[in-house]
Structure formats: structure tokens, C-alpha cells
Write an enzyme that holds these catalytic residues in place. Sequence first.
Site, short mmCIF file in Angstrom:
data_model
loop_
_atom_site.label_atom_id
_atom_site.label_comp_id
_atom_site.label_asym_id
_atom_site.label_seq_id
_atom_site.Cartn_x
_atom_site.Cartn_y
_atom_site.Cartn_z
N ASP A 299 40.14 42.12 26.58
CA ASP A 299 39.30 41.85 27.73
C ASP A 299 38.66 43.18 28.15
O ASP A 299 39.02 44.25 27.67
CB ASP A 299 40.08 41.20 28.88
CG ASP A 299 39.14 40.42 29.81
OD1 ASP A 299 37.91 40.67 29.76
OD2 ASP A 299 39.60 39.57 30.58
C1 NOJ Z 1 36.23 40.05 32.11
C2 NOJ Z 1 36.68 38.64 32.07
O1 NOJ Z 1 38.07 38.55 32.34
C3 NOJ Z 1 36.39 37.93 30.76
O2 NOJ Z 1 36.72 36.58 30.89
C4 NOJ Z 1 34.97 38.14 30.35
O3 NOJ Z 1 34.69 37.45 29.17
C5 NOJ Z 1 34.72 39.62 30.21
N1 NOJ Z 1 34.94 40.26 31.47
C6 NOJ Z 1 33.32 39.94 29.70
O4 NOJ Z 1 32.39 39.73 30.67
#
Ligand code: NOJ
Length: 747
Positions: free
Chosen positions: A288
Site C-alpha cells: 500500500d
Molecule cells: C492508499 C489506500 O489504502 C489504497 O487502497 C489505495 O489503493 C492507495 N492509497 C493508492 O491510492
Amino acid sequence: MKKNWKARAAVSMALAAFAGAAYAGGEAGIAQRVEALLRQMTIEEKAGQLNQLSGKAFSTGPNSEAVRNVERDIRSGKVGSMLNIKGVADTRRVQALALQSRLHIPLLFGLDVIHGYQTVFPVPLGEAASWDLEAIEESARIAAREAAASGIHWTFAPMVDIGRDPRWGRVMEGAGEDTYLGARIAVARVRGFQGAQLGGTASVMATAKHFAGYGAAIAGRDYNAVDMSEHQLYETYLPPFKAALDAGAATFMNAFNTLNGVPATGNAMLQREILKGKWGFKGFVVSDWGSVREMVVHGYANDLTDAAAKAITAGSDMDMESNAYASSLPALVKSGKVDIAVVDDAVRRVLTKKFELGLFEDPYRFSSAAREREALNDPRHRQAARRIAAESMVLLKNEGGALPLRRGLHSIAVIGPLADARRDLEGGWIVQSNAAKMASLVDAVRERAGQGVRVDYAAGCDVACRGNEGFDAALKAASAADVVVLAVGESWDMSGEAKSRAHLGLPGRQGELFEALRAAGKTPVVVIMAGRPLIFENVAEQAKAILYAWHPGSEGGHAIADVLFGDVNPSAKLPMTFPRNMGQIPITYQQYNTGRPVQDEKNVVYKSAYIDSPNTPRYAFGHGLSYTTFAYKDLRVSNPSMGPDGKITLSFTLANSGPVAGAEVVQLYLRDPVASVVRPLKELKGFQRVVLQPGQVRTVSFTVDREMLAFYDRQLQWGAEAGKFEVMVGSASDDIRLRQTIELTEP
Ligand code: NOJ
């Protein structure tokens, strides 16, 4: 002979192109090409393939230093993927930079296409309320078609985290509290995004996220630690991931949280043992955003280099925005702290997907201006958004048939902070807002009511509703109306990532606006828009009709009007329990009996109960009303008992016993009353959405087999134990209409 072979090859190439796998040359062909490429790569180039950067820097202007640095890194093969770049023009421009790198390896463009690209569908939790797997798959298909035409290869969706705590703002992105429903919806979404096979230019790669446990953040606070038994992990939180994998999900994303003390990003048990080991996942895992770096903050790694070593060793293949792999992997490999085999495995996984997408044959194949124009302007997409939004809205209450609005009304007042909202209809996580082109609820009511009907509007207050200065105007608008519709709830940015709430009431004084209308003798029909279950006890008690519309998307205004006027008969059912108060959270219908169950709410002395609140929720999982009624009758079983390989067919008759056509989502629950690990009182094991004309009767059947009776025992072995089982069929988890006992006999 040779000629034949050529002819055959041409035919199969053509067929493969049609199916979207034009360039595969089969799995073996891809594997060979990946190995050949890998042999030519330096360790810096390998680390580059595992490095994902954000295009956000590009918004600071084309000549900023940040942009120049990213462009330089792309040209020198130090970037394998970009996120947050979209549109044909931009993706082409940036892809061209990657092609200037030594090995000309194309970039992957990833983006959070969560509930639509240009056409916005209801927030995923809302859409889950439709329990309509075809509709859910269709919305993902449309999102994929639009995104893929705009240069996107990969969406960071679906989020398949189970959510049982509405304080957690990201329940909005999932499919709710239930493992079975969540798994079925995960499959529909993966299929929708990916199509039959990777490589079609109307499809994008899906991501099952966030692996794992993210939805169980302590106290519903986003990013918080997760502490749960392995048993619960296996039984409740992992199955939707496994279902997504079985449906072919190309990638997984790990998570921000720690799970029992180990960050998901550095968690070998999750990523190596379970995902890539037991489950045999062949795709790749992306971290993430910054979650590799955050392992330092968690207190799990000394510094960025240590975090990189721990993450890659634990099975995180691609590093999103920590810049840990690109900066540290070459030295880590040279010093022997990270095995090159681990890096090679990750690179192989990423390259394989690039080959499967056909990017080596044509790196621009997803960026077609003509296709982009066509896909983003296809009127069928907006029609689908309207239909699916209407199908997602849950009629929570409808006393005395207050809805649909009766014919022959002369005047309607549409009141409330969300009555004329546009952007808020779309909800969080949208790619490109189209708010200016949208109809608000007031617009849609005016359109539908037609010329002869007077429609007045007053906001009363804004969404935060700190003051009541606007209430008088609202009361005035309501005073002359035959019927008042009040639209309240959350703004688009009150749910979603980092939007945990400790108070789930209607924001500010919205509840008082309802009271004021009621006190004036103008009790409204209430439409609630939100990304999560809210708590609105006064409204639940006093309103005659409540429609829970979620954040319904681009066509939300029209869709709400469709339901209010009865053009669409509501059929949605709650995918999450609605509590009465904050103290009941976390809450799910999957309760255990305990040794002290409450039998009588009036006598809760020394029972598993609250002394100041009922145990029962305000609205149960699976609840949702219709403008018609359904009668369930005559549950029959094909045989009362079965052996280990047997099956039992349950059937019953379902009749539309009311005045209009409608769809009923019939729900099958099971209970194993005595087992080596105690089982919940009810577990959803099947459902069907049945459309019936007034008076129409249909036989509905479910087949029960041993698999449906199975669970994880204390050794985490999956299996069913012989004995009796209760079968329940109903219209909601708290509205069981038919019951039977069946038996599984010993082998
Ligand atoms: C953080 C989020 O937790 C995730 O779900 C997302 O895909 C990413 N950022 C990218 O934007």
C-alpha cells in the site's frame, strides 16, 4: 504440413485477439520471454521494475524538479509502474519515456478506479446492497472499459475487506460485514474488471485488497493495529481474498495495518505461506502507499533499507511510493542481505503481467484516443448507473405505504442539505468528477413531477449543519407542500480512507431539522445519503418512510426519484447491520448464543446484554423493504439427511402477494447447533434475487452440500462435522420465514 500450421496459427491468433490474449503465445511462451529479459537485467533495472511512483508530482507543473526527477528515473529504467496518471495524452507521453530506457520495458499504469471512472456508480457498499451479482459485475465492466480506454492497465480494486465497524470510514469501499456475500461480490467485481482473460483492451487488472485484516482496525480507527485469532482470520477475513484469487485477480495489495504485531507489508505468514504458498498465487503483490516505509514508524524496521529487506523477503513484490526498493535493493543484494532469487521472483511476477497485457507488443494499446472518446461518451453507461443506483437503495421503513409518492400531488417540497447536492451524490474515490452535468435530487424530482406540480426547495442548512438559521425558510417551503422529502446524511468526504468517525449521528443539527418539520406537522419522507451505516434514532422512530440511498453516483438524483415515484420498486437489502447506538459497535448478525442468551428483552438480568440498550440492531443485516409483499411457503427437503458426498435440495414457494412487480432477495442461513468450535446463530450460505409479477408464484431451490456445512476447526482444518443443522430461509437475517432441520451423517 507447414502451410497448415501457418493457417492454424493465423486462426488461433485471430481467436486469441478476440479473446484478448493476442500476445500470449501461451503461458510457456511468456515464461520464456520473461526469463530472457530477466537475464539481461542489471540489479538496478530489476529494482526499477518493483518501484511504483505517483504521478501526483506531475500536477506541480511540467518543469518542476520533482517531475524532472521522475522523468529521469523512468528513462533510466528505475520505475516499473506509475499510479495516478490517466488519460490517453498523459499515459502516452509518460510511456514514451519508459521506452527510452535501455531495455524498453513498458510501464504499468495503475489507478484507484473504485466505483467507476467517468461514469460513477454507487459507492461499493451501496452497490453491494443490491445483492445483484450481475449488476455488480456490469458496473465493474463499464468502469474497466472507460479506464482501459484512457490508458489505465490496472485498478486498485476491489477492496474485499470485511467491515463490521461503521466507525471505520472505509466500509464504504467494501461489500459489508458478511464473508459469504463479500466473497460472491469479490468474484463479480474481479470478473467485471478483468473480463474473461487479461489482455483485452476493455479490461483492467484487478487488485484484491488490503491483505489482510485491515477492516478490523481496533476501535474503527483507520490504519490502527489489528489483533485477531487465526481462527477468525481464516474464517471471516480471508475467504473473500481466496475467492478473488480463484476468480483470477491478477494482483493483491497488502495493508497498512499490523496483524497480531507484524505489519501486513512485512508479513511472511500472509504473503508467503498463505497467499503464494498454500493458495499458489501467481500474480504480484503491491504494497500500500508508503507502507514499506511505514514499517519503520510501526517499530518493525530500523530504517528504509531494513524495511525494504523485510518487505521483499516477506513477499511484497512492488513498492508503492516508499522509494525503498529502488534505493536499497541493489545494495541489499550485493551485500547478500537479500537473496537475488527473491528479487527475481518478484520481477518475474511483474513482467509476466506486462506480457499478459500485451504491452511488449504495443505499449500504447490501452491508450487510444478514439476508444477513449467513444467509451467516455457512451450513453449506455449512464443508463446502467441509474439502474444500478436505484437497485442499491434500501427502503428501511415505509409505514402506511408513505412511499411511493401518491399520484395527483400538487406540490412537493424537497428540503435538506443534500437535496440539491451533486458532488456529494458521487461519494468518495472518484476519478474525474462530472458534477456539473449531474441532476441533483431536486432537479430529478422537478423533471419527474412534470409541469403541473409545484416543487419547492430549501436546504435548511449545509451538511455540517452547525446553525438553524435556514430552518425557517425550510419550514416555509414545506408548509404549502402536499409532501415533504428531506435529504440528509454525509457529504462525500465524510466516509472513505482516513474518515473514521467517533459519532455516527446525522451531522450537526440535521436531526433537528427533521424534528422541526415534524413539529410543524410536515413529517417528511427521509432520504439518507452516506457511505456507511449511520445512527438516526429519532428519524427511525418518527419518520414514516426512510430510503437509504448511500452515495449513489452520477445518476443518483434520477435514481432516487425513480424509487420515490415508484418507477422502480426497491429491492436492496442491507449488507451491514445498522446499530441503534455507538455502544453496540462492532456489530454483526453473526452472533453467538453465549451461555447466557437474552430470551426476553424485558429480563436481561445476568444475561449477555446491555443494561441500557437492546442487543438487537436498528436494522438487521439483510433487511430491506419493497412496495410489494412476498409470501414464503412450504419448505420441502429432498431428503432429511445426507452422507458426506450427498446433497440436499431445499425448495419452497415464493409468491408476490402484493400489488406491484418486485424483486425479492431470498436469503439462506445455516446454523450448526453443536460443534467442536461453537458456531454463530446464523451464517448466510446462499441467496437469490427473484423477480415476480403481482400474484406470480415461483419455486425457489437451494442445494446444500457438505462444503456449506464446513468450518475451520481448532487446528484450522476445514471440514464439516456430522450431526444436525438448522436451515433458515428468509427475507432478512431477522425475518426468517421458514425453518427445517437436516442431518449430515457419519461417513
Ligand atoms: C492508499 C489506500 O489504502 C489504497 O487502497 C489505495 O489503493 C492507495 N492509497 C493508492 O491510492
